[in-house]
Design a protein around this motif. Structure first.
Motif, PDB file in Angstrom:
ATOM      1  N   LEU A 164       0.983  -1.214  -0.141  1.00 37.86           N
ATOM      2  CA  LEU A 164      -0.028   0.168  -0.014  1.00 37.86           C
ATOM      3  C   LEU A 164       0.796   1.323   0.172  1.00 37.86           C
ATOM      4  O   LEU A 164       1.941   1.221   0.536  1.00 37.86           O
ATOM      5  CB  LEU A 164      -0.914   0.087   1.122  1.00 37.86           C
ATOM      6  CG  LEU A 164      -1.888  -1.277   1.489  1.00 37.86           C
ATOM      7  CD1 LEU A 164      -2.647  -0.827   2.990  1.00 37.86           C
ATOM      8  CD2 LEU A 164      -2.777  -1.248   0.427  1.00 37.86           C
ATOM      9  N   VAL A 166      -0.020   5.312   0.852  1.00 36.29           N
ATOM     10  CA  VAL A 166      -0.876   6.386   1.273  1.00 36.29           C
ATOM     11  C   VAL A 166      -0.742   7.562   0.236  1.00 36.29           C
ATOM     12  O   VAL A 166       0.575   8.309   0.688  1.00 36.29           O
ATOM     13  CB  VAL A 166      -0.723   6.911   2.701  1.00 36.29           C
ATOM     14  CG1 VAL A 166      -1.621   7.795   3.354  1.00 36.29           C
ATOM     15  CG2 VAL A 166      -0.633   5.275   3.698  1.00 36.29           C
ATOM     16  N   ARG A 269      -9.122   7.754   4.277  1.00 36.91           N
ATOM     17  CA  ARG A 269      -7.605   7.621   3.902  1.00 36.91           C
ATOM     18  C   ARG A 269      -7.660   7.272   2.483  1.00 36.91           C
ATOM     19  O   ARG A 269      -8.287   6.299   2.049  1.00 36.91           O
ATOM     20  CB  ARG A 269      -6.808   6.855   4.931  1.00 36.91           C
ATOM     21  CG  ARG A 269      -5.382   6.695   4.561  1.00 36.91           C
ATOM     22  CD  ARG A 269      -4.824   5.823   5.733  1.00 36.91           C
ATOM     23  NE  ARG A 269      -5.026   4.435   5.734  1.00 36.91           N
ATOM     24  CZ  ARG A 269      -4.156   3.483   6.202  1.00 36.91           C
ATOM     25  NH1 ARG A 269      -2.811   3.758   6.665  1.00 36.91           N
ATOM     26  NH2 ARG A 269      -4.544   2.118   6.123  1.00 36.91           N
ATOM     27  N   LEU A 271      -5.383   5.512  -0.511  1.00 34.24           N
ATOM     28  CA  LEU A 271      -4.615   4.543  -0.880  1.00 34.24           C
ATOM     29  C   LEU A 271      -4.501   4.037  -1.967  1.00 34.24           C
ATOM     30  O   LEU A 271      -5.460   3.911  -2.856  1.00 34.24           O
ATOM     31  CB  LEU A 271      -5.024   3.222   0.105  1.00 34.24           C
ATOM     32  CG  LEU A 271      -5.248   3.517   1.729  1.00 34.24           C
ATOM     33  CD1 LEU A 271      -5.849   2.246   2.367  1.00 34.24           C
ATOM     34  CD2 LEU A 271      -3.867   3.826   2.385  1.00 34.24           C
TER      35      LEU A 271
END
Length: 322
Positions: A164, A166, A269, A271
């Protein structure tokens, strides 16, 4: 005159932009030409599709019906073109990139930048309201990248082994309401000002229904909550029937007000997911540029960012291993 797909694109563009002037700019047309084309479309369909005044253009009841039927047709054609281009790229040995995404204003700019590479990359795009479904498709090798959002308090189910990155640690979610709503006069809206409103939320989007319910309960509020897709929610918000949550990068419309909630109680968030670090790096810079380009086109978000408050989204990306 026979109705063609390009005419459907015109109707969707006018409905999204909220004015003939802005729609003409987005379509690369002169406004008089767009006005003439709209009149011909209305003559063909036998009724007026938009009301036009100093504040912009709004769909009539007939216009709402036509636009709602036109959107899936336009989307299907866009998907067909994308899949055909991807197949052509495979046939000629050209690079391709299979992308999945939840809704984001950054997507058009991201795809445009990928195609502008030297040599160009031909992306295919699969949209889904479920971030968890897209992450599974990456883990199973059916997608190369997934750009998704994770609602605060509702963690996504990250398949083992995925990498991942961010994009934004916490993006605030704004509220969208009618432009003439009394609360729209505020630069930031307290949740208590919306205590007696009906909220419309798309419960098929992973985490969004539960996330809003948690925030409302914490504020001691129990308003009516309605299930509905965000296209319908925006249409009803414009008439004052509901209020709804929206991304801060949402494009402004003359009949809607997009405002931050006081204290920024709702966040997500952003991602980017892939199977390997190399795949994760493929397209990251273009995505970041596209996101901040979309942010610059959203006045309410720009004002929010310029206030310099703690916790505002920062530009650098960081990696996370699962």
């Amino acid at each position: 005159m026979e109705l063609e797909v390009r005419h459907l694109r015109v109707l969707c563009a006018i409905a999204d932009a909220g004015s003939l002037h802005q729609a003409a700019r987005e379509l690369g047309m002169a406004q008089p030409s767009l006005s003439t084309q709209l009149r011909r479309i209305e003559q063909t369909l036998g009724g007026r599709l938009f009301t036009r005044d100093r504040t912009g253009s709004r769909p009539t009841p007939l216009g709402h019906i036509v636009v709602s039927r036109a959107r899936p047709l336009v989307a299907e054609l866009a998907a067909l073109v994308a899949e055909t281009r991807a197949a052509a790229a495979r046939a000629t040995g050209g690079p391709r990139l299979r992308i999945g995404a939840t809704a984001s204003r950054a997507l058009p700019g991201w795809l445009r930048r990928l195609r502008a590479r030297v040599p160009p990359v031909e992306p295919s795009l699969q949209m889904d309201v479920s971030a968890n479904s897209l992450l599974r498709m990456v883990a199973e090798g059916r997608l190369d990248l997934a750009f998704v959002h994770e609602v605060e308090g509702s963690p996504l189910r990250i398949p083992a082994g995925l990498r991942l990155r961010v994009l934004v640690e916490r993006e605030p979610q704004f509220v969208t309401l009618a432009a003439d709503h009394p609360a729209a006069a505020r630069p930031e809206i307290p949740l208590t000002d919306l205590a007696h409103e009906r909220w419309m939320i798309d419960s098929t989007v992973d985490g969004e229904w539960d996330g809003l319910c948690r925030v409302l309960r914490k504020a001691g509020l129990e308003p009516d909550l309605l299930h509905g897709d965000y296209l319908t929610a925006y249409s009803l918000a414009a008439t004052g029937e509901v209020v709804t949550v929206s991304q801060p990068t949402a494009r402004p419309r003359p009949d809607l007000a997009i405002r931050p909630l006081q204290g920024d109680p709702i966040g997500v968030r952003l991602l980017l997911a892939a199977r390997t670090a190399a795949e994760l790096d493929n397209g990251v810079s273009e995505l970041e540029e596209a996101y901040w380009e979309a942010a610059q086109q959203a006045p309410a978000y720009q004002e929010w960012l310029e206030r310099g408050r703690p916790g505002r989204p920062a530009r650098p990306l960081r990696s996370v291993r699962t």
